[in-house]
Design a protein around this motif. Structure first.
Motif, PDB file in Angstrom:
ATOM      1  N   TYR A  31      -9.082   5.872 -15.746  1.00 46.93           N
ATOM      2  CA  TYR A  31      -8.294   5.439 -14.585  1.00 46.93           C
ATOM      3  C   TYR A  31      -7.513   6.597 -13.960  1.00 46.93           C
ATOM      4  CZ  TYR A  31      -9.523   0.601 -15.339  1.00 46.93           C
ATOM      5  OH  TYR A  31     -10.233  -0.565 -15.436  1.00 46.93           O
ATOM      6  N   LYS A  39      -1.869   2.378 -13.284  1.00 47.47           N
ATOM      7  CA  LYS A  39      -3.093   2.013 -13.974  1.00 47.47           C
ATOM      8  C   LYS A  39      -3.040   2.371 -15.468  1.00 47.47           C
ATOM      9  CE  LYS A  39      -5.795   0.454 -10.640  1.00 47.47           C
ATOM     10  NZ  LYS A  39      -4.803   0.305  -9.599  1.00 47.47           N
ATOM     11  N   SER A  42     -14.346  -0.794 -17.265  1.00 46.76           N
ATOM     12  CA  SER A  42     -14.249   0.620 -16.915  1.00 46.76           C
ATOM     13  C   SER A  42     -15.453   1.063 -16.107  1.00 46.76           C
ATOM     14  CB  SER A  42     -14.123   1.471 -18.188  1.00 46.76           C
ATOM     15  OG  SER A  42     -12.951   1.150 -18.896  1.00 46.76           O
ATOM     16  N   PHE A  70     -15.131  -0.262 -12.632  1.00 46.86           N
ATOM     17  CA  PHE A  70     -14.135   0.507 -11.890  1.00 46.86           C
ATOM     18  C   PHE A  70     -14.728   1.804 -11.347  1.00 46.86           C
ATOM     19  CE2 PHE A  70     -10.735   3.729 -11.817  1.00 46.86           C
ATOM     20  CZ  PHE A  70      -9.851   3.133 -10.937  1.00 46.86           C
ATOM     21  N   ARG A  97     -12.965   2.189  -4.392  1.00 47.00           N
ATOM     22  CA  ARG A  97     -11.546   1.887  -4.567  1.00 47.00           C
ATOM     23  C   ARG A  97     -10.721   2.329  -3.352  1.00 47.00           C
ATOM     24  NH1 ARG A  97     -10.866  -1.793  -8.537  1.00 47.00           N
ATOM     25  NH2 ARG A  97     -12.514  -1.471 -10.056  1.00 47.00           N
TER      26      ARG A  97
END
Length: 461
Positions: free
Chosen positions: A308, A317, A339, A342, A347
């Motif tokens: 992160y 985060k 993960s 992500f 983002r």
């Protein structure tokens, strides 16, 4: 069983009391009968007792002198005086030395039993509160105070067997039972100290049969008092192995794994070069490998934060405790999946949208201020308010100049200081009431923020 010592130079009296009182029904054990005060003191110096029943007049040391010395040695011992003399002066002195009752001979056993019940109730209250003080002594590594705390709980040895259990259940009450002391470390987190390994193993077996217990960490070797704090912390780390395993388990050792260190090194290198595709490949290798269980909770925490931090400079985060990690993901496999998602998802966020959302910001602040005692992450807030975590993170930075995490930490520390200023709650209780679900993490966070420990802060007050 609370331990009782009976002291009287008249053998027919001691025999009568010993055979008439239903000791076991009262939760008591008559451990010794002394013929005089000297013998009583000698026994108590080597073997802890909870209750003393003593005659006033005995050879060597009188019952009142015995009460005085016991009161100086240990004010928690409950004393019941028996005497053939209806003398108010005797009774007055006895009460001054902490005696809970004064019974006249010939003894009425219902009356004696009534006062024994009072003693038991007082001891129960003492054992409910005493472990908090013992926990503070362990944290400060004060060996003398640790010994006193253990002795008050009926344990007179320096070598103990430790275990930590995580889950929404407590396996024993806050008092001595089956040669065990229980200490509350936080929400759903308890330390257990045993006199012998047999009791430790019985406890672990029972805990694993309890569906509310998530994980157990324990030391196979006995811990001496100077290592007790570090061994408890070690067992805490081991207890979170259930997160890696994906199911409740007991863990007694940490594995040194070349597999884990190799994968962690690869991830760091790929993240440094922004090669996220290769990072996903490594995460997939970990997920499907039989060696995945060689990871430890510390590895999982570092792995999560490394990923992160690679895509954001904000600290919102970051995961700071094992409890946060468990709450956020449930288990290691789910953490790996999230993960990878992500890393693959976009983002990006139109920051200008954040600046137009003052009403949303007020909702966020209100929610945090009303729920700071809970273990709330930025994701929890986002889910509750139907917002994106990144949206909240950027909006927070814009409106306050700080991050969500720092704001929440400051709020909790200030509330803890307020409780220390205005209440007599213990440090452990304050940590729980201000949202710090881990006692030791609260101590570390408070010292980092204020420059001193909570205990020293309270003493300054």
């Amino acid at each position: 069983m609370y331990k009782v010592l009976l002291a009287d130079d008249e053998s027919y009296v001691t025999k009568s009391i010993a055979s008439t009182i239903p000791w076991e029904e009262l939760g008591l054990e008559l451990v010794h009968i002394a013929n005089n005060g000297v013998e009583a003191l000698e026994y108590i110096d080597t073997s802890p007792v909870d209750i003393v029943i003593t005659d006033v007049r005995m050879p060597g040391i009188s019952g009142l002198d015995l009460c005085k010395q016991l009161n100086q040695k240990n004010k928690n011992i409950k004393i019941i005086i028996i005497s053939g003399y209806a003398d108010f002066a005797y009774a007055q002195k006895a009460m001054r030395f902490g005696c809970i009752s004064y019974c006249l001979k010939p003894i009425e056993y219902e009356e004696l039993q009534y006062f024994l019940n009072i003693a038991v109730n007082k001891l129960n209250e003492k054992y409910r509160n005493n472990p908090v003080n013992l926990l503070d002594s362990i944290e400060s590594e004060n060996l003398e105070q640790i010994r006193k705390g253990l002795k008050l709980n009926g344990i007179a040895q320096d070598n103990l067997y430790t275990a930590i259990a995580l889950g929404n259940d407590i396996m024993v009450d806050y008092k001595l039972r089956n040669n065990c002391i229980c200490l509350k470390l936080g929400v759903g987190k308890y330390a257990y100290l045993f006199e012998n390994p047999q009791e430790q193993m019985i406890f672990i077996k029972k805990a694993l049969q309890n569906p509310k217990i998530l994980g157990i960490g324990y030391c196979k070797k006995a811990s001496n008092l100077k290592d007790l704090k570090s061994d408890i912390q070690h067992c805490i780390n081991l207890s979170y192995q259930f997160f890696i395993e994906g199911q409740s388990c007991a863990c007694s050792e940490r594995y040194s794994s070349d597999f884990a260190s190799e994968k962690m090194n690869s991830i760091r290198l790929f993240l440094a070069s922004n090669n996220y595709h290769e990072v996903i490949g490594v995460l997939q290798d970990i997920q499907h490998s039989t060696y995945r269980k060689l990871f430890q909770i510390q590895d999982a925490l570092k792995l999560c934060n490394s990923i992160y931090s690679s895509l954001t400079t904000e600290d919102d985060k970051y995961i700071y405790t094992f409890d946060q990690l468990v709450q956020e993901y449930g288990n290691f496999n789910n953490m790996l999946i999230k993960s990878m998602e992500f890393l693959t998802e976009s983002r990006t966020l139109d920051v200008s949208q954040c600046y137009q959302a003052s009403s949303n910001f007020l909702k966020i602040i209100k929610y945090i201020n009303n729920n700071y005692t809970d273990d709330i992450s930025i994701k929890n807030v986002a889910d509750m308010l139907n917002l994106s975590p990144n949206y909240i993170s950027q909006l927070f930075k814009k409106e306050t100049g700080t991050t969500y995490t720092k704001y929440l930490m400051r709020l909790r520390i200030d509330k803890a200081k307020e409780l220390m200023d205005n209440t007599m709650l213990s440090i452990s209780e304050i940590s729980e009431q201000t949202g710090f679900n881990d006692y030791f993490y609260f101590l570390k966070a408070f010292k980092k923020s204020e420059g001193i420990t909570p205990g020293k802060y309270r003493k300054k007050l």
